[in-house]
Design a protein around this motif. Structure first.
Motif, PDB file in Angstrom:
ATOM      1  N   LEU A   1       0.847  -1.182   0.000  1.00 39.50           N
ATOM      2  CA  LEU A   1       0.000   0.000   0.000  1.00 39.50           C
ATOM      3  C   LEU A   1       0.884   1.233   0.000  1.00 39.50           C
ATOM      4  CD1 LEU A   1      -2.467  -1.131   2.823  1.00 39.50           C
ATOM      5  CD2 LEU A   1      -2.937  -1.155   0.365  1.00 39.50           C
ATOM      6  N   SER A   2       0.276   2.400  -0.101  1.00 40.55           N
ATOM      7  CA  SER A   2       1.034   3.638   0.018  1.00 40.55           C
ATOM      8  C   SER A   2       1.137   4.014   1.496  1.00 40.55           C
ATOM      9  CB  SER A   2       0.333   4.768  -0.735  1.00 40.55           C
ATOM     10  OG  SER A   2      -0.856   5.161  -0.052  1.00 40.55           O
ATOM     11  N   PRO A   3       2.204   4.725   1.897  1.00 45.28           N
ATOM     12  CA  PRO A   3       2.313   5.169   3.289  1.00 45.28           C
ATOM     13  C   PRO A   3       1.090   5.969   3.737  1.00 45.28           C
ATOM     14  CG  PRO A   3       4.412   5.440   2.175  1.00 45.28           C
ATOM     15  CD  PRO A   3       3.416   5.074   1.113  1.00 45.28           C
ATOM     16  N   LYS A   4       0.534   6.774   2.844  1.00 43.09           N
ATOM     17  CA  LYS A   4      -0.638   7.579   3.200  1.00 43.09           C
ATOM     18  C   LYS A   4      -1.832   6.681   3.528  1.00 43.09           C
ATOM     19  CE  LYS A   4      -3.439  11.486   1.614  1.00 43.09           C
ATOM     20  NZ  LYS A   4      -3.651  12.467   0.524  1.00 43.09           N
ATOM     21  N   THR A   5      -1.986   5.589   2.762  1.00 38.38           N
ATOM     22  CA  THR A   5      -3.084   4.654   3.034  1.00 38.38           C
ATOM     23  C   THR A   5      -2.894   3.968   4.374  1.00 38.38           C
ATOM     24  OG1 THR A   5      -3.420   4.268   0.670  1.00 38.38           O
ATOM     25  CG2 THR A   5      -4.311   2.620   2.192  1.00 38.38           C
ATOM     26  N   VAL A   6      -1.644   3.583   4.668  1.00 41.29           N
ATOM     27  CA  VAL A   6      -1.340   2.952   5.956  1.00 41.29           C
ATOM     28  C   VAL A   6      -1.665   3.906   7.099  1.00 41.29           C
ATOM     29  CG1 VAL A   6       0.528   2.145   7.444  1.00 41.29           C
ATOM     30  CG2 VAL A   6       0.385   1.354   5.084  1.00 41.29           C
ATOM     31  N   GLU A   7      -1.270   5.163   6.954  1.00 44.37           N
ATOM     32  CA  GLU A   7      -1.560   6.147   7.995  1.00 44.37           C
ATOM     33  C   GLU A   7      -3.064   6.300   8.190  1.00 44.37           C
ATOM     34  OE1 GLU A   7       0.512   9.560   6.566  1.00 44.37           O
ATOM     35  OE2 GLU A   7       2.492   8.810   7.180  1.00 44.37           O
ATOM     36  N   GLY A   8      -3.820   6.160   7.100  1.00 40.66           N
ATOM     37  CA  GLY A   8      -5.269   6.220   7.206  1.00 40.66           C
ATOM     38  C   GLY A   8      -5.834   5.049   8.001  1.00 40.66           C
ATOM     39  N   TYR A   9      -5.301   3.841   7.750  1.00 42.20           N
ATOM     40  CA  TYR A   9      -5.738   2.668   8.516  1.00 42.20           C
ATOM     41  C   TYR A   9      -5.406   2.840   9.999  1.00 42.20           C
ATOM     42  CZ  TYR A   9      -6.828  -0.122   4.367  1.00 42.20           C
ATOM     43  OH  TYR A   9      -7.397  -0.611   3.218  1.00 42.20           O
ATOM     44  N   LEU A  10      -4.198   3.349  10.279  1.00 44.50           N
ATOM     45  CA  LEU A  10      -3.803   3.571  11.671  1.00 44.50           C
ATOM     46  C   LEU A  10      -4.724   4.567  12.351  1.00 44.50           C
ATOM     47  CD1 LEU A  10       0.108   3.745  11.561  1.00 44.50           C
ATOM     48  CD2 LEU A  10      -1.269   2.154  12.909  1.00 44.50           C
ATOM     49  N   ALA A  11      -5.012   5.653  11.660  1.00 42.42           N
ATOM     50  CA  ALA A  11      -5.862   6.697  12.234  1.00 42.42           C
ATOM     51  C   ALA A  11      -7.261   6.152  12.523  1.00 42.42           C
ATOM     52  CB  ALA A  11      -5.933   7.885  11.284  1.00 42.42           C
ATOM     53  N   ARG A  12      -7.817   5.368  11.588  1.00 42.27           N
ATOM     54  CA  ARG A  12      -9.162   4.813  11.801  1.00 42.27           C
ATOM     55  C   ARG A  12      -9.162   3.807  12.946  1.00 42.27           C
ATOM     56  NH1 ARG A  12      -9.335   5.215   6.157  1.00 42.27           N
ATOM     57  NH2 ARG A  12      -8.782   3.027   5.802  1.00 42.27           N
ATOM     58  N   ALA A  13      -8.095   2.995  13.020  1.00 41.98           N
ATOM     59  CA  ALA A  13      -8.009   2.013  14.106  1.00 41.98           C
ATOM     60  C   ALA A  13      -7.949   2.709  15.457  1.00 41.98           C
ATOM     61  CB  ALA A  13      -6.781   1.123  13.906  1.00 41.98           C
ATOM     62  N   LYS A  14      -7.122   3.748  15.559  1.00 39.55           N
ATOM     63  CA  LYS A  14      -6.994   4.465  16.829  1.00 39.55           C
ATOM     64  C   LYS A  14      -8.309   5.160  17.207  1.00 39.55           C
ATOM     65  CE  LYS A  14      -3.029   6.456  15.580  1.00 39.55           C
ATOM     66  NZ  LYS A  14      -1.785   7.267  15.654  1.00 39.55           N
ATOM     67  N   THR A  15      -9.010   5.658  16.200  1.00 40.94           N
ATOM     68  CA  THR A  15     -10.298   6.293  16.473  1.00 40.94           C
ATOM     69  C   THR A  15     -11.306   5.265  16.979  1.00 40.94           C
ATOM     70  OG1 THR A  15      -9.932   8.007  14.807  1.00 40.94           O
ATOM     71  CG2 THR A  15     -12.213   7.580  15.468  1.00 40.94           C
ATOM     72  N   LYS A  16     -11.381   4.108  16.318  1.00 37.52           N
ATOM     73  CA  LYS A  16     -12.301   3.049  16.741  1.00 37.52           C
ATOM     74  C   LYS A  16     -12.014   2.585  18.161  1.00 37.52           C
ATOM     75  CE  LYS A  16     -13.397   0.803  12.293  1.00 37.52           C
ATOM     76  NZ  LYS A  16     -13.260  -0.473  11.547  1.00 37.52           N
ATOM     77  N   LEU A  17     -10.708   2.498  18.498  1.00 40.38           N
ATOM     78  CA  LEU A  17     -10.298   1.969  19.800  1.00 40.38           C
ATOM     79  C   LEU A  17     -10.206   3.045  20.878  1.00 40.38           C
ATOM     80  CD1 LEU A  17      -7.490  -0.368  18.455  1.00 40.38           C
ATOM     81  CD2 LEU A  17      -9.704  -1.104  19.361  1.00 40.38           C
ATOM     82  N   CYS A  18     -10.427   4.302  20.482  1.00 39.07           N
ATOM     83  CA  CYS A  18     -10.322   5.431  21.418  1.00 39.07           C
ATOM     84  C   CYS A  18      -8.920   5.502  22.033  1.00 39.07           C
ATOM     85  CB  CYS A  18     -11.371   5.320  22.523  1.00 39.07           C
ATOM     86  SG  CYS A  18     -13.071   5.257  21.918  1.00 39.07           S
ATOM     87  N   LEU A  19      -7.909   5.292  21.207  1.00 39.17           N
ATOM     88  CA  LEU A  19      -6.517   5.341  21.654  1.00 39.17           C
ATOM     89  C   LEU A  19      -5.861   6.589  21.088  1.00 39.17           C
ATOM     90  CD1 LEU A  19      -5.525   1.608  20.986  1.00 39.17           C
ATOM     91  CD2 LEU A  19      -6.328   2.616  23.124  1.00 39.17           C
ATOM     92  N   HIS A  20      -4.933   7.147  21.879  1.00 40.16           N
ATOM     93  CA  HIS A  20      -4.286   8.389  21.448  1.00 40.16           C
ATOM     94  C   HIS A  20      -2.769   8.321  21.543  1.00 40.16           C
ATOM     95  CE1 HIS A  20      -8.298  10.158  21.427  1.00 40.16           C
ATOM     96  NE2 HIS A  20      -8.484   9.649  22.634  1.00 40.16           N
ATOM     97  N   THR A  21      -2.242   7.951  22.699  1.00 39.11           N
ATOM     98  CA  THR A  21      -0.794   7.954  22.908  1.00 39.11           C
ATOM     99  C   THR A  21      -0.192   6.598  22.580  1.00 39.11           C
ATOM    100  OG1 THR A  21      -0.893   7.223  25.212  1.00 39.11           O
ATOM    101  CG2 THR A  21      -1.102   9.596  24.790  1.00 39.11           C
ATOM    102  N   ARG A  22       1.131   6.566  22.376  1.00 38.08           N
ATOM    103  CA  ARG A  22       1.831   5.306  22.130  1.00 38.08           C
ATOM    104  C   ARG A  22       1.675   4.368  23.328  1.00 38.08           C
ATOM    105  NH1 ARG A  22       5.458   3.169  18.679  1.00 38.08           N
ATOM    106  NH2 ARG A  22       6.853   1.548  19.485  1.00 38.08           N
ATOM    107  N   ARG A  23       1.672   4.925  24.533  1.00 32.67           N
ATOM    108  CA  ARG A  23       1.492   4.092  25.725  1.00 32.67           C
ATOM    109  C   ARG A  23       0.180   3.329  25.650  1.00 32.67           C
ATOM    110  NH1 ARG A  23       0.115   6.899  31.373  1.00 32.67           N
ATOM    111  NH2 ARG A  23      -1.689   7.372  30.103  1.00 32.67           N
ATOM    112  N   GLU A  24      -0.900   4.021  25.292  1.00 30.50           N
ATOM    113  CA  GLU A  24      -2.207   3.375  25.211  1.00 30.50           C
ATOM    114  C   GLU A  24      -2.231   2.295  24.141  1.00 30.50           C
ATOM    115  OE1 GLU A  24      -5.077   7.107  26.568  1.00 30.50           O
ATOM    116  OE2 GLU A  24      -4.613   6.803  24.457  1.00 30.50           O
TER     117      GLU A  24
END
Length: 216
Positions: free
Chosen positions: A176-199
């Motif tokens: 995939l493109s890096p931008k697409t990967v960043e999109g998957y990460l952002a959606r996953a963090k939003t779904k999981l209500c996660l923000h920091t690396r610790r979380e």
């Protein structure tokens, strides 16, 4: 050979670490730095595989230097410090460190930590992993959603993120493109209500996406 940059403001410590690592025949110490500023500069110019980072240094400290290096995506960072995990583990992880190790066990555990980090895994001794879980035990009643709500690609992006892969490296693995990967990460963090690396690391530990020491 694994290319390593040593960062510590004590020359004697750097000399000892160099001797220890080079004696294995598997490590090429490509450079040394005595400050955070020098570490950032040399990481960019020498392009090591792993930066072994002390935390307490004059000027830019190890946490700040770690953040600069990991955000630039030039190397993975393994924190090696005399400080207790209780105070410095979370800041180091939030800065992007792929591993955390106390200097008291460097002679026995350092090579294993380097090998884990260079393979793209995170390295957290059992005590550190237990500390993260304990610190985040409060509020468990209001537990965030689990991995089952993620799509396969969102889960894969989270798993590679906590195991030390950059967005570019993840993109190459997932075609995939890096931008697409960043999109998957952002959606996953939003779904999981996660923000920091610790979380995110704590979630990965609980979901079985990040192996504890000895399983890496």
């Amino acid at each position: 050979m694994v290319r390593v940059l040593l960062v510590d403001d004590h020359k004697v410590v750097r000399a000892g670490l160099r001797a220890l690592l080079e004696s294995t025949g598997r490590i090429d110490v490509v450079g040394e730095a005595s400050s955070g500023e020098e570490a950032v500069s040399k990481a960019g110019s020498l392009e090591p595989d792993v930066v072994i980072m002390d935390l307490s240094m004059p000027g830019m400290d190890g946490v700040q230097a770690t953040r600069h290096i990991t955000e630039a995506g030039v190397a993975r960072v393994l924190v090696l410090t005399i400080h207790d995990e209780d105070e410095f583990l979370v800041p180091a992880l939030n800065a992007g460190a792929a591993g955390f190790l106390n200097k008291s066990v460097a002679d026995t555990d350092l090579m294993g930590a380097i090998e884990a980090v260079v393979r793209g895994h995170s390295y957290l001794p059992r005590r550190a992993a237990a500390l993260l879980a304990k610190r985040d035990a409060k509020g468990a009643a209001s537990r965030k959603p689990g991995a089952e709500i993620l799509s396969p690609r969102e889960r894969a992006a989270i798993e590679m993120y906590v195991n030390g892969f950059t967005a570019r490296e993840t993109a190459e693995e997932m075609f995939l493109s890096p931008k697409t990967v960043e999109g998957y990460l952002a959606r996953a963090k939003t779904k999981l209500c996660l923000h920091t690396r610790r979380e995110i690391v704590r979630f990965a530990l609980e979901a079985g996406l990040l192996g504890a020491e000895g399983e890496q």
